[in-house]
Design a protein around this motif. Structure first.
Motif, short mmCIF file in Angstrom:
data_model
loop_
_atom_site.label_atom_id
_atom_site.label_comp_id
_atom_site.label_asym_id
_atom_site.label_seq_id
_atom_site.Cartn_x
_atom_site.Cartn_y
_atom_site.Cartn_z
N GLU A 16 -120.94 -10.41 -26.76
CA GLU A 16 -120.94 -11.07 -25.45
C GLU A 16 -120.36 -10.14 -24.38
O GLU A 16 -120.88 -10.05 -23.26
CB GLU A 16 -120.14 -12.36 -25.52
CG GLU A 16 -120.06 -13.11 -24.21
CD GLU A 16 -119.15 -14.33 -24.30
OE1 GLU A 16 -119.17 -15.13 -23.35
OE2 GLU A 16 -118.42 -14.48 -25.29
N THR A 17 -119.28 -9.45 -24.73
CA THR A 17 -118.65 -8.53 -23.78
C THR A 17 -119.63 -7.42 -23.39
O THR A 17 -119.77 -7.08 -22.21
CB THR A 17 -117.38 -7.92 -24.40
OG1 THR A 17 -116.48 -8.97 -24.76
CG2 THR A 17 -116.70 -6.98 -23.43
N ALA A 19 -122.90 -7.53 -23.52
CA ALA A 19 -124.01 -8.10 -22.74
C ALA A 19 -123.59 -8.34 -21.30
O ALA A 19 -124.35 -8.07 -20.36
CB ALA A 19 -124.48 -9.40 -23.38
N LEU A 20 -122.38 -8.84 -21.08
CA LEU A 20 -121.90 -9.07 -19.73
C LEU A 20 -121.71 -7.74 -18.99
O LEU A 20 -122.01 -7.65 -17.79
CB LEU A 20 -120.59 -9.85 -19.76
CG LEU A 20 -120.72 -11.36 -20.00
CD1 LEU A 20 -119.35 -11.98 -20.26
CD2 LEU A 20 -121.39 -12.04 -18.81
N ALA A 22 -123.45 -5.10 -19.35
CA ALA A 22 -124.79 -4.67 -18.93
C ALA A 22 -125.28 -5.47 -17.73
O ALA A 22 -125.88 -4.92 -16.80
CB ALA A 22 -125.76 -4.80 -20.09
N ARG A 23 -125.02 -6.78 -17.74
CA ARG A 23 -125.50 -7.64 -16.64
C ARG A 23 -124.86 -7.29 -15.30
O ARG A 23 -125.50 -7.42 -14.26
CB ARG A 23 -125.22 -9.11 -16.97
CG ARG A 23 -126.12 -9.73 -18.02
CD ARG A 23 -125.80 -11.21 -18.20
NE ARG A 23 -126.08 -11.96 -16.97
CZ ARG A 23 -125.61 -13.19 -16.73
NH1 ARG A 23 -124.82 -13.79 -17.62
NH2 ARG A 23 -125.93 -13.81 -15.60
N VAL A 24 -123.61 -6.85 -15.33
CA VAL A 24 -122.92 -6.56 -14.06
C VAL A 24 -122.98 -5.07 -13.70
O VAL A 24 -122.36 -4.65 -12.72
CB VAL A 24 -121.45 -7.03 -14.11
CG1 VAL A 24 -121.36 -8.52 -14.35
CG2 VAL A 24 -120.64 -6.27 -15.16
N GLY A 25 -123.72 -4.30 -14.47
CA GLY A 25 -123.82 -2.87 -14.19
C GLY A 25 -122.55 -2.12 -14.51
O GLY A 25 -122.26 -1.08 -13.88
N ALA A 77 -118.70 -13.27 -16.04
CA ALA A 77 -119.89 -14.13 -15.95
C ALA A 77 -120.11 -14.61 -14.52
O ALA A 77 -121.25 -14.70 -14.05
CB ALA A 77 -119.74 -15.32 -16.90
N ALA A 80 -121.71 -11.82 -12.73
CA ALA A 80 -123.11 -11.70 -13.13
C ALA A 80 -123.98 -12.78 -12.48
O ALA A 80 -125.16 -12.54 -12.18
CB ALA A 80 -123.22 -11.79 -14.65
N ASP A 81 -123.39 -13.95 -12.25
CA ASP A 81 -124.13 -15.06 -11.64
C ASP A 81 -124.11 -15.01 -10.12
O ASP A 81 -124.64 -15.91 -9.46
CB ASP A 81 -123.54 -16.40 -12.12
CG ASP A 81 -123.80 -16.65 -13.60
OD1 ASP A 81 -124.74 -16.03 -14.15
OD2 ASP A 81 -123.06 -17.47 -14.20
#
Length: 305
Positions: A16-17, A19-20, A22-25, A77, A80-81
């Motif tokens: 999860e860490t 993946a997050l 990656a989502r926030v660059g 998160a 990211a959102d």
């Protein structure tokens, strides 16, 4: 299903860490290793500004306090959102998030289904309370107050053979020195309070009062009280005192999930784990992330950055 659901296994938390990140660059930074060789990992989120100040959200220095790590990852998160409060932070500062400062304690707690004594689940693999293992500023003597640290191996607050004796705290100290964070929020459970670094000077004490008020005012559901005293506080080898007095960082301990909420959940908890952690972490993430964003913004204002 795990007995600790919805809290993730160490492997699921690591995924999860990543993946997050990656989502926030962001990027995963391995800043050290635990006693048992697990990586000590932080997510670094670059800032849009040039030569930005750095801020740190860290959690789970005590193995059993899983909710702390959920709130830390909740901050990522929210970014990211597209939460505008957190996005605004990354325009001003480089954000670092370290969701588990004690991965051995986390793994031991998960493997035991959260059952055992506080002394067994709280410390690192050598039974050291990592939040009593930092040097006491100015060489202050040990305190006699309950919970302030023990020299006895096996105690829940065993401070270890000497300050920074543990690879987890030594690695953190190196990270602090290298990155020079302007502000830090260190997440715990379960008192529902904000505990700033000990400051006896009027200016520092007043600054922390304002920072904690800013944090509380932003919380939408349950506002945490500040726990501080210029007269009766003491140095115990905690992270925030070391950060403030040695590394020049505005640092606050955030105790998520108040004591009263814990006892409303279970008058007699089925295990140590469920005394420290809510059955549903989501409301507490939603309650505390706005406070974190407001606190960091106020600390950046205080630093003139």
């Amino acid at each position: 299903m795990s007995a600790l659901a919805p809290y993730p296994s160490p492997e699921a938390r690591a995924a999860e860490t990543a993946a997050l990140a990656a989502r926030v660059g962001g990027e995963l930074v391995e800043y050290g290793a635990s006693v048992e060789g697990r990586p000590l990992v932080a997510v670094r989120v670059p800032s849009a500004s040039s030569d930005p100040p750095r801020i740190l959200c860290s959690a789970n220095i005590h193995g059993v306090e899983f909710i702390a790590g959920r709130v830390a990852l909740g901050l990522l998160a929210a970014l990211a959102d597209g939460d505008p409060r957190v996005v605004a932070l990354t325009r001003r500062a480089e954000l670092w998030v370290a969701p588990s400062l004690n991965p051995d304690g986390y793994a031991r707690t998960f493997a035991a289904d959260g059952r055992g004594t506080v002394a067994h689940l709280r410390g690192n693999a050598r039974g050291v309370d990592l939040n009593r293992n930092f040097p006491r500023p100015g060489g202050a003597p040990p305190s006699w107050l309950p919970g302030s640290g023990s020299d006895r191996p096996g105690a829940a607050t065993y401070r270890g053979p000497n300050p920074l004796s543990e690879p987890e705290t030594a690695a953190l100290d190196h990270l602090f020195a290298a990155r020079r964070f302007v502000a830090s929020a260190n997440l715990h459970s379960f008192m529902g309070t904000l505990i700033p670094a000990r400051c006896t000077d009027r200016a520092g004490y007043g600054a922390y009062r304002r920072l904690c008020r800013t944090f509380s005012a932003a919380q939408p559901r349950r506002r945490y009280l500040r726990l501080a005293s210029r007269l009766f506080d003491t140095f115990t080898g905690e992270q925030e005192d070391h950060q403030h007095h040695v590394h020049g960082t505005w640092a606050v301990c955030v105790e998520t999930f108040p004591l009263l909420a814990s006892f409303r959940q279970h008058l007699r908890a089925p295990s140590v784990f469920w005394r420290f952690n809510p059955r549903d972490p989501a409301p507490w993430i939603a309650n505390d992330v706005p406070g974190l964003a407001a606190y960091f913004a106020a600390a950046l204002d205080l630093a003139g950055r």
